[in-house]
Design a protein around this motif. Sequence first.
Motif, PDB file in Angstrom:
ATOM      1  N   THR A   1      -8.127   2.487 -12.810  1.00  0.00           N
ATOM      2  CA  THR A   1      -9.516   2.050 -12.657  1.00  0.00           C
ATOM      3  C   THR A   1     -10.340   2.161 -13.943  1.00  0.00           C
ATOM      4  O   THR A   1     -11.150   1.275 -14.198  1.00  0.00           O
ATOM      5  N   PRO A   2     -10.130   3.187 -14.792  1.00  0.00           N
ATOM      6  CA  PRO A   2     -10.915   3.201 -16.042  1.00  0.00           C
ATOM      7  C   PRO A   2     -10.659   1.971 -16.931  1.00  0.00           C
ATOM      8  O   PRO A   2     -11.543   1.524 -17.635  1.00  0.00           O
ATOM      9  N   LEU A   3      -9.465   1.432 -16.872  1.00  0.00           N
ATOM     10  CA  LEU A   3      -9.134   0.266 -17.691  1.00  0.00           C
ATOM     11  C   LEU A   3      -9.811  -1.008 -17.181  1.00  0.00           C
ATOM     12  O   LEU A   3     -10.028  -1.942 -17.942  1.00  0.00           O
ATOM     13  N   TYR A   4     -10.126  -1.039 -15.900  1.00  0.00           N
ATOM     14  CA  TYR A   4     -10.649  -2.254 -15.293  1.00  0.00           C
ATOM     15  C   TYR A   4     -12.143  -2.213 -15.022  1.00  0.00           C
ATOM     16  O   TYR A   4     -12.707  -3.204 -14.579  1.00  0.00           O
ATOM     17  N   LYS A   5     -12.791  -1.094 -15.284  1.00  0.00           N
ATOM     18  CA  LYS A   5     -14.255  -1.018 -15.098  1.00  0.00           C
ATOM     19  C   LYS A   5     -14.915  -1.795 -16.212  1.00  0.00           C
ATOM     20  O   LYS A   5     -14.530  -1.729 -17.376  1.00  0.00           O
ATOM     21  N   THR A   6     -15.949  -2.567 -15.846  1.00  0.00           N
ATOM     22  CA  THR A   6     -16.675  -3.327 -16.882  1.00  0.00           C
ATOM     23  C   THR A   6     -18.104  -2.863 -16.978  1.00  0.00           C
ATOM     24  O   THR A   6     -18.631  -2.196 -16.160  1.00  0.00           O
TER      25      THR A   6
ATOM     26  N   TYR B   1       0.836  -1.203   0.000  1.00  0.00           N
ATOM     27  CA  TYR B   1       0.000   0.000   0.000  1.00  0.00           C
ATOM     28  C   TYR B   1       0.868   1.250   0.000  1.00  0.00           C
ATOM     29  O   TYR B   1       0.611   2.206  -0.730  1.00  0.00           O
ATOM     30  N   LYS B   2       1.925   1.237   0.810  1.00  0.00           N
ATOM     31  CA  LYS B   2       2.842   2.380   0.875  1.00  0.00           C
ATOM     32  C   LYS B   2       3.516   2.621  -0.479  1.00  0.00           C
ATOM     33  O   LYS B   2       3.700   3.764  -0.897  1.00  0.00           O
ATOM     34  N   MET B   3       3.885   1.540  -1.161  1.00  0.00           N
ATOM     35  CA  MET B   3       4.546   1.630  -2.465  1.00  0.00           C
ATOM     36  C   MET B   3       3.740   2.480  -3.441  1.00  0.00           C
ATOM     37  O   MET B   3       4.290   3.228  -4.244  1.00  0.00           O
ATOM     38  N   PHE B   4       2.419   2.349  -3.348  1.00  0.00           N
ATOM     39  CA  PHE B   4       1.544   3.080  -4.259  1.00  0.00           C
ATOM     40  C   PHE B   4       0.983   4.353  -3.637  1.00  0.00           C
ATOM     41  O   PHE B   4       0.073   4.971  -4.194  1.00  0.00           O
ATOM     42  N   GLY B   5       1.496   4.740  -2.477  1.00  0.00           N
ATOM     43  CA  GLY B   5       1.068   5.979  -1.847  1.00  0.00           C
ATOM     44  C   GLY B   5      -0.341   5.916  -1.278  1.00  0.00           C
ATOM     45  O   GLY B   5      -1.007   6.944  -1.152  1.00  0.00           O
ATOM     46  N   ILE B   6      -0.795   4.728  -0.937  1.00  0.00           N
ATOM     47  CA  ILE B   6      -2.128   4.567  -0.362  1.00  0.00           C
ATOM     48  C   ILE B   6      -1.967   4.492   1.156  1.00  0.00           C
ATOM     49  O   ILE B   6      -1.434   3.507   1.674  1.00  0.00           O
ATOM     50  N   PRO B   7      -2.413   5.533   1.885  1.00  0.00           N
ATOM     51  CA  PRO B   7      -2.295   5.480   3.339  1.00  0.00           C
ATOM     52  C   PRO B   7      -3.162   4.345   3.889  1.00  0.00           C
ATOM     53  O   PRO B   7      -4.359   4.277   3.588  1.00  0.00           O
TER      54      PRO B   7
ATOM     55  N   LEU C   1      -5.564   1.062  -8.571  1.00  0.00           N
ATOM     56  CA  LEU C   1      -4.860   2.337  -8.606  1.00  0.00           C
ATOM     57  C   LEU C   1      -5.694   3.346  -9.393  1.00  0.00           C
ATOM     58  O   LEU C   1      -6.232   3.014 -10.460  1.00  0.00           O
ATOM     59  N   PRO C   2      -5.834   4.563  -8.875  1.00  0.00           N
ATOM     60  CA  PRO C   2      -6.743   5.531  -9.500  1.00  0.00           C
ATOM     61  C   PRO C   2      -6.519   5.723 -11.001  1.00  0.00           C
ATOM     62  O   PRO C   2      -7.481   5.856 -11.772  1.00  0.00           O
ATOM     63  N   TYR C   3      -5.287   5.702 -11.451  1.00  0.00           N
ATOM     64  CA  TYR C   3      -5.014   5.899 -12.868  1.00  0.00           C
ATOM     65  C   TYR C   3      -5.308   4.655 -13.697  1.00  0.00           C
ATOM     66  O   TYR C   3      -5.288   4.709 -14.927  1.00  0.00           O
TER      67      TYR C   3
END
Length: 177
Positions: A172-177, A20-26, A168-170
């Motif tokens: 999520t558009p690729l993974y929404k179905t 989580y830290k790696m991706f900046g997610i607190p 990851l926020p950037y």
Amino acid sequence: MIVAVGTKNPNKIRAVEEAYKMFGIPAVVVPAPARPPVPPQPIGLETVVKGAVERAKAALSQIPKAEHGVGIEAGAVQAADTHLDITIAAVADREGVVTIGFGPAFQIPPPFLPHLLNGVELGALAERHYQRPSIGYREGIIGALTKRRITRKDLNLAAVAMALVPRLPYNTPLYKT
């Protein structure tokens, strides 16, 4: 964000914190021990995945304030003429979405394989061979095999990081179905 992880194993807990830290997610990671409905030594890809997913869902259900539940399961899979130990992670959320990631896999030592296929846990086999108690809570068999250049935490970290990729926020558009 509160993240429930289905284990008491410090390797897995640290791996979740670091991913989580790696991706900046607190994240505040809370252990929520969960025993999945798979054998202690999972064998087969579907069984290992099921263990990770069920651990994630169980952890999420145990901690009411958690936004994510994480499950990590390692097990044996067959590839070509060999068996590999693979680590798989699942991240579940309150909307019912589950994302999955795989960590690196390594070849199971041939002398261990007959025992493992009869249900003996790889960790127990490693403990006997290396005469190192609780090796799975330490460096893991991979740590012993690599003289700690790669540890169980590293495998867990890779699997959890891969399970987070679709979240990851950037991405999520690729993974929404």
